[in-house]
Design a protein around this motif. Sequence first.
Motif, PDB file in Angstrom:
ATOM      1  N   LYS A  79       0.839  -1.206   0.000  1.00  0.00           N
ATOM      2  CA  LYS A  79       0.000   0.000   0.000  1.00  0.00           C
ATOM      3  C   LYS A  79       0.872   1.253   0.000  1.00  0.00           C
ATOM      4  CE  LYS A  79      -3.829   2.331   0.629  1.00  0.00           C
ATOM      5  NZ  LYS A  79      -4.279   2.981  -0.571  1.00  0.00           N
ATOM      6  N   GLU A  80       1.942   1.264   0.814  1.00  0.00           N
ATOM      7  CA  GLU A  80       2.845   2.414   0.830  1.00  0.00           C
ATOM      8  C   GLU A  80       3.482   2.634  -0.534  1.00  0.00           C
ATOM      9  OE1 GLU A  80       5.692   1.744   3.878  1.00  0.00           O
ATOM     10  OE2 GLU A  80       4.254   2.034   5.500  1.00  0.00           O
ATOM     11  N   GLU A  89       2.287   1.708  -3.482  1.00  0.00           N
ATOM     12  CA  GLU A  89       1.265   2.187  -4.426  1.00  0.00           C
ATOM     13  C   GLU A  89       0.965   3.668  -4.191  1.00  0.00           C
ATOM     14  OE1 GLU A  89       0.003   0.652  -7.042  1.00  0.00           O
ATOM     15  OE2 GLU A  89       1.251  -1.086  -6.576  1.00  0.00           O
ATOM     16  N   ASP A  90       0.902   4.078  -2.936  1.00  0.00           N
ATOM     17  CA  ASP A  90       0.676   5.500  -2.636  1.00  0.00           C
ATOM     18  C   ASP A  90       1.823   6.363  -3.156  1.00  0.00           C
ATOM     19  OD1 ASP A  90      -1.683   4.838  -1.407  1.00  0.00           O
ATOM     20  OD2 ASP A  90      -0.868   4.932   0.641  1.00  0.00           O
ATOM     21  N   PHE A  91       3.043   5.891  -2.957  1.00  0.00           N
ATOM     22  CA  PHE A  91       4.212   6.624  -3.448  1.00  0.00           C
ATOM     23  C   PHE A  91       4.171   6.754  -4.974  1.00  0.00           C
ATOM     24  CE2 PHE A  91       8.615   6.568  -5.022  1.00  0.00           C
ATOM     25  CZ  PHE A  91       9.046   7.774  -4.494  1.00  0.00           C
ATOM     26  N   GLU A 120       1.580   6.723  -6.875  1.00  0.00           N
ATOM     27  CA  GLU A 120       0.505   7.649  -7.243  1.00  0.00           C
ATOM     28  C   GLU A 120       0.940   9.100  -7.033  1.00  0.00           C
ATOM     29  OE1 GLU A 120      -3.052   9.019  -8.690  1.00  0.00           O
ATOM     30  OE2 GLU A 120      -2.186   7.004  -8.790  1.00  0.00           O
ATOM     31  N   ARG A 121       1.626   9.376  -5.914  1.00  0.00           N
ATOM     32  CA  ARG A 121       2.116  10.743  -5.679  1.00  0.00           C
ATOM     33  C   ARG A 121       3.112  11.162  -6.755  1.00  0.00           C
ATOM     34  NH1 ARG A 121       2.886   8.954  -0.249  1.00  0.00           N
ATOM     35  NH2 ARG A 121       5.141   9.059  -0.596  1.00  0.00           N
TER      36      ARG A 121
END
Length: 78
Positions: free
Chosen positions: A51-52, A54-56, A58-59
């Motif tokens: 999840k971390e 994927e968030d990175f 996306e950012r």
Amino acid sequence: MGVKIEVFRMMLYLSFPVAMFWISNQAEYFEEYIVKRKREIFPPDEDLKRKELEDFKERMRVRKEQRTLRSFAVDSEN
């Protein structure tokens, strides 16, 4: 005497690589050494880490998109 020595040397030269190939291709050896070592180096993914990541991603994608839009806006003004 010379022929016997040459035959022995040839058998030694041929048997060593064949023996190493046979030993290294044993399934038990592969499972015990290679697979365990790979799991040590690359542990299975955990949901939190995934999840971390994927968030990175996306950012970074949003940041790149904003930079691209800004560069297009600057180019269109000129």
